[in-house]
Design a protein around this motif. Structure first.
Motif, PDB file in Angstrom:
ATOM      1  N   VAL A  64       0.835  -1.210   0.000  1.00  0.00           N
ATOM      2  CA  VAL A  64       0.000   0.000   0.000  1.00  0.00           C
ATOM      3  C   VAL A  64       0.868   1.258   0.000  1.00  0.00           C
ATOM      4  O   VAL A  64       0.574   2.230  -0.707  1.00  0.00           O
ATOM      5  CB  VAL A  64      -0.969  -0.015   1.199  1.00  0.00           C
ATOM      6  CG1 VAL A  64      -1.592   1.353   1.423  1.00  0.00           C
ATOM      7  CG2 VAL A  64      -2.062  -1.059   0.967  1.00  0.00           C
ATOM      8  N   SER A  65       1.933   1.258   0.776  1.00  0.00           N
ATOM      9  CA  SER A  65       2.821   2.417   0.786  1.00  0.00           C
ATOM     10  C   SER A  65       3.465   2.624  -0.579  1.00  0.00           C
ATOM     11  O   SER A  65       3.633   3.758  -1.045  1.00  0.00           O
ATOM     12  CB  SER A  65       3.910   2.230   1.841  1.00  0.00           C
ATOM     13  OG  SER A  65       3.374   2.278   3.140  1.00  0.00           O
ATOM     14  N   THR A  66       3.829   1.535  -1.228  1.00  0.00           N
ATOM     15  CA  THR A  66       4.528   1.600  -2.501  1.00  0.00           C
ATOM     16  C   THR A  66       3.659   2.152  -3.624  1.00  0.00           C
ATOM     17  O   THR A  66       4.111   2.971  -4.424  1.00  0.00           O
ATOM     18  CB  THR A  66       5.030   0.196  -2.900  1.00  0.00           C
ATOM     19  OG1 THR A  66       5.853  -0.321  -1.865  1.00  0.00           O
ATOM     20  CG2 THR A  66       5.823   0.245  -4.199  1.00  0.00           C
ATOM     21  N   VAL A  67       2.410   1.703  -3.694  1.00  0.00           N
ATOM     22  CA  VAL A  67       1.572   2.058  -4.847  1.00  0.00           C
ATOM     23  C   VAL A  67       0.717   3.304  -4.613  1.00  0.00           C
ATOM     24  O   VAL A  67       0.093   3.796  -5.541  1.00  0.00           O
ATOM     25  CB  VAL A  67       0.657   0.876  -5.258  1.00  0.00           C
ATOM     26  CG1 VAL A  67       1.482  -0.350  -5.570  1.00  0.00           C
ATOM     27  CG2 VAL A  67      -0.361   0.568  -4.160  1.00  0.00           C
ATOM     28  N   SER A  68       0.696   3.824  -3.383  1.00  0.00           N
ATOM     29  CA  SER A  68      -0.130   4.997  -3.102  1.00  0.00           C
ATOM     30  C   SER A  68       0.730   6.255  -3.109  1.00  0.00           C
ATOM     31  O   SER A  68       1.794   6.299  -3.728  1.00  0.00           O
ATOM     32  CB  SER A  68      -0.854   4.843  -1.758  1.00  0.00           C
ATOM     33  OG  SER A  68       0.065   4.917  -0.680  1.00  0.00           O
ATOM     34  N   ASP A  69       0.277   7.284  -2.412  1.00  0.00           N
ATOM     35  CA  ASP A  69       1.020   8.533  -2.314  1.00  0.00           C
ATOM     36  C   ASP A  69       1.631   8.715  -0.926  1.00  0.00           C
ATOM     37  O   ASP A  69       1.876   9.826  -0.477  1.00  0.00           O
ATOM     38  CB  ASP A  69       0.112   9.722  -2.647  1.00  0.00           C
ATOM     39  CG  ASP A  69      -1.161   9.746  -1.805  1.00  0.00           C
ATOM     40  OD1 ASP A  69      -1.359   8.826  -0.988  1.00  0.00           O
ATOM     41  OD2 ASP A  69      -1.970  10.673  -1.978  1.00  0.00           O
ATOM     42  N   GLU A  70       1.895   7.599  -0.231  1.00  0.00           N
ATOM     43  CA  GLU A  70       2.515   7.660   1.097  1.00  0.00           C
ATOM     44  C   GLU A  70       4.032   7.757   1.018  1.00  0.00           C
ATOM     45  O   GLU A  70       4.666   8.297   1.920  1.00  0.00           O
ATOM     46  CB  GLU A  70       2.163   6.399   1.910  1.00  0.00           C
ATOM     47  CG  GLU A  70       0.777   6.395   2.494  1.00  0.00           C
ATOM     48  CD  GLU A  70       0.564   5.202   3.400  1.00  0.00           C
ATOM     49  OE1 GLU A  70      -0.387   5.250   4.192  1.00  0.00           O
ATOM     50  OE2 GLU A  70       1.328   4.217   3.329  1.00  0.00           O
ATOM     51  N   LYS A 293       4.514  14.890  -0.091  1.00  0.00           N
ATOM     52  CA  LYS A 293       3.105  15.228   0.098  1.00  0.00           C
ATOM     53  C   LYS A 293       2.648  14.897   1.507  1.00  0.00           C
ATOM     54  O   LYS A 293       1.950  15.700   2.151  1.00  0.00           O
ATOM     55  CB  LYS A 293       2.250  14.468  -0.930  1.00  0.00           C
ATOM     56  CG  LYS A 293       0.755  14.711  -0.818  1.00  0.00           C
ATOM     57  CD  LYS A 293      -0.001  13.912  -1.884  1.00  0.00           C
ATOM     58  CE  LYS A 293      -1.513  14.083  -1.761  1.00  0.00           C
ATOM     59  NZ  LYS A 293      -2.238  13.320  -2.818  1.00  0.00           N
ATOM     60  N   LEU A 294       3.032  13.734   2.001  1.00  0.00           N
ATOM     61  CA  LEU A 294       2.672  13.332   3.362  1.00  0.00           C
ATOM     62  C   LEU A 294       3.354  14.228   4.383  1.00  0.00           C
ATOM     63  O   LEU A 294       2.727  14.675   5.349  1.00  0.00           O
ATOM     64  CB  LEU A 294       3.046  11.873   3.595  1.00  0.00           C
ATOM     65  CG  LEU A 294       2.776  11.322   4.995  1.00  0.00           C
ATOM     66  CD1 LEU A 294       1.278  11.327   5.301  1.00  0.00           C
ATOM     67  CD2 LEU A 294       3.337   9.903   5.130  1.00  0.00           C
ATOM     68  N   ARG A 421       0.136  11.971  -6.806  1.00  0.00           N
ATOM     69  CA  ARG A 421       1.415  12.274  -6.197  1.00  0.00           C
ATOM     70  C   ARG A 421       1.891  13.674  -6.599  1.00  0.00           C
ATOM     71  O   ARG A 421       1.528  14.176  -7.666  1.00  0.00           O
ATOM     72  CB  ARG A 421       2.472  11.260  -6.636  1.00  0.00           C
ATOM     73  CG  ARG A 421       2.224   9.838  -6.163  1.00  0.00           C
ATOM     74  CD  ARG A 421       3.144   8.864  -6.870  1.00  0.00           C
ATOM     75  NE  ARG A 421       3.014   7.497  -6.343  1.00  0.00           N
ATOM     76  CZ  ARG A 421       3.411   6.414  -7.005  1.00  0.00           C
ATOM     77  NH1 ARG A 421       3.937   6.527  -8.213  1.00  0.00           N
ATOM     78  NH2 ARG A 421       3.262   5.216  -6.462  1.00  0.00           N
ATOM     79  N   LEU A 422       2.698  14.259  -5.751  1.00  0.00           N
ATOM     80  CA  LEU A 422       3.384  15.478  -6.150  1.00  0.00           C
ATOM     81  C   LEU A 422       4.457  15.120  -7.183  1.00  0.00           C
ATOM     82  O   LEU A 422       4.998  14.004  -7.176  1.00  0.00           O
ATOM     83  CB  LEU A 422       4.056  16.141  -4.943  1.00  0.00           C
ATOM     84  CG  LEU A 422       3.152  16.644  -3.808  1.00  0.00           C
ATOM     85  CD1 LEU A 422       4.011  17.257  -2.706  1.00  0.00           C
ATOM     86  CD2 LEU A 422       2.141  17.650  -4.324  1.00  0.00           C
ATOM     87  N   ALA A 423       4.780  16.081  -8.047  1.00  0.00           N
ATOM     88  CA  ALA A 423       5.835  15.845  -9.033  1.00  0.00           C
ATOM     89  C   ALA A 423       7.149  15.474  -8.350  1.00  0.00           C
ATOM     90  O   ALA A 423       7.905  14.619  -8.831  1.00  0.00           O
ATOM     91  CB  ALA A 423       6.009  17.073  -9.912  1.00  0.00           C
ATOM     92  N   ALA A 424       7.406  16.089  -7.188  1.00  0.00           N
ATOM     93  CA  ALA A 424       8.641  15.808  -6.452  1.00  0.00           C
ATOM     94  C   ALA A 424       8.698  14.367  -5.963  1.00  0.00           C
ATOM     95  O   ALA A 424       9.790  13.803  -5.795  1.00  0.00           O
ATOM     96  CB  ALA A 424       8.761  16.763  -5.266  1.00  0.00           C
TER      97      ALA A 424
END
Length: 463
Positions: A64-70, A293-294, A421-424
């Motif tokens: 979940v961490s890998t495929v999301s925006d975490e 982002k997080l 996700r943010l571009a960064a």
């Protein structure tokens, strides 16, 4: 004549060889336990249950961490799971499909143990103990099926492809049950389990009565059964109050287990799946860093979750990441990353109840403000102009509160929201900035091996 005699002896020798071979094949193996002898008493049932608990791990958290925006994929990571991070996974990608097999192994163990329990004749104190064991097994069966549903359902709505619900251990080729069928079976098992587990049983490394309530609350959230979500989350909250500000950091070092409802106990000296060793590799290489982002979502001064979840190390210089995942890092240098996995805790229950109230009664700000007040120093209660604003605030709070606990990707999917996700955060992701609900990778694929072997199953759309 000699040739005929020779042929005769060859025939006799062949028959003797075949007979001897068959005799050998009929021998009972000495290095395995026959299924009908595996569960001879109540102690064997307990061993069977422990074998199920042993399959609880951090696999879903990592995926979940890998495929999301975490999380973000730092330049120093040259060995990590870049395909999953870039949303390039397919039915052959073990990074997103391995849990399918693991969870069904757990379910098979559960069904075998239930069958073993059914075959026993219990007396005395074993009757009460057997009832509790049955409650745990039914709750575990519900939990693993629900986790399969979260991971592999085509979507979380009536009529969507779900997963097969297995009530017994057998060789079969089941078709996929729809989402609502799986939910219904999960609820039946949980309702049956709950009265079998006594309130006096309080071992948090196993499923307690409050643990069943917590599972029921999460199931109701995905079902969008707001009334049940409120009822069951309240039961869990009443049993386990929120951790105090002083207690909260200790949850992630195992200094205490305040507000933990159910946890997977982890023992040993090292582990590569979570915390220090899931997000980092031996040698200090950061495999996954907290997403910018997080990081930006927190009040870094007043929110006690920020230092508990995220570590900043100014001594690391480019191209190394200066931000690291601190959650699950552990409390000692002898067992890094071996903190117990918090499967359910009260913070999640507050957010479930807040969302359910926002969707039904409209009275959700109290729960959201209570949770924030427990996590943020000098917090001032917020007000919300409308339902949409309140729901957005609850989702944002879930993003922060439940970071790196295996929920974010599924939360976005519940709400049909894109992974943005943010571009960064996508610098090393080959442009993988936004994953839309219309894309195949918005749902994990059923493993290719399952599709090839099971003639009655089908793949999720788009693969």
């Amino acid at each position: 004549m000699i040739n005929k005699i020779y042929q005769k002896y060859i025939l006799i020798f062949s028959l003797l060889f075949i007979t001897a071979s068959c005799t050998k094949l009929d021998l009972v193996p000495t290095d395995t336990i026959s299924p009908d002898k595996a569960y001879r008493n109540i102690s064997d049932i307990n061993l069977g249950i422990l074998g199920v608990y042993a399959l609880l791990d951090g696999g879903t958290i990592g995926v979940v961490s890998t495929v999301s925006d975490e999380a973000t994929f730092p330049t120093e990571n040259t060995v990590g799971n870049s395909d999953a991070f870039r949303w390039l996974y397919t039915a052959g990608s073990g990074s997103v499909t391995s849990q399918y097999g693991t969870f069904y192994v757990a379910i098979d163990r559960i069904n075998r143990t239930i069958a073993g329990l059914d075959a026993l004749t219990l007396t005395g104190a074993d009757v009460t103990l057997g009832a509790r064991y049955r409650g745990e097994l039914l709750a575990l069966r519900a939990y693993f099926h629900f986790e399969l549903l979260r991971n592999y359902a085509a979507s979380y709505q009536t009529g969507a492809l779900g997963v097969p619900y297995m009530h017994e251990s057998k060789i079969s080729y089941p078709s996929r049950d729809n989402f609502e069928v799986v939910i219904a079976n999960v609820k039946v098992d949980l309702v049956a389990a709950k009265p079998l587990i006594p309130t006096t049983f309080t071992d948090k490394t196993r499923i307690t009565k409050a643990g069943v309530s917590a599972i029921q609350a999460r199931v109701a959230l995905y079902e969008k059964n707001w009334g049940e979500a409120i009822t069951y989350s309240t039961e869990a909250i009443d049993a386990f109050p929120l951790a105090t500000k002083a207690q909260f950091p200790g949850l992630w070092t195992d200094a205490n287990d305040s507000e933990v409802i159910w946890k997977a106990k982890r023992v040993g000296t090292t582990d590569s799946r979570l915390g220090d060793f899931y997000y980092r590799q031996t040698g200090g290489i950061v495999l996954y860093a907290p997403a910018f982002k997080l990081i930006a979502s927190f009040d870094q001064i007043n929110d006690i979750r920020f230092p508990a979840y995220i570590k900043y190390d100014a001594t690391r210089v480019a191209p190394k990441s200066q931000y690291l995942v601190n959650k699950y890092i552990g409390g000692t240098s002898t067992a890094p990353g071996l903190t117990d996995i918090k499967l359910f805790r009260t913070g999640e229950m507050y957010l479930i109840r807040a969302e359910a109230r926002a969707e039904s009664t409209g009275d959700a700000a109290g729960d959201l403000n209570a949770l924030r007040a427990a996590r943020i120093n000098a917090y001032v209660n917020a007000t919300f102009a409308d339902k949409a604003t309140l729901i957005a605030a609850i989702m944002e709070e879930r993003y922060k509160e439940l970071a790196f606990e295996g929920h974010r990707f599924f939360d976005l999917k519940r709400r049909s929201l894109p992974v943005a996700r943010l571009a960064a955060d996508a610098v090393n992701a080959s442009g993988a900035v936004t994953l839309l609900p219309t894309q195949a990778q918005y749902s994990f694929p059923i493993p290719a091996s399952e599709i090839s072997v099971n003639k009655n199953t089908v793949q999720n759309p788009g693969y």
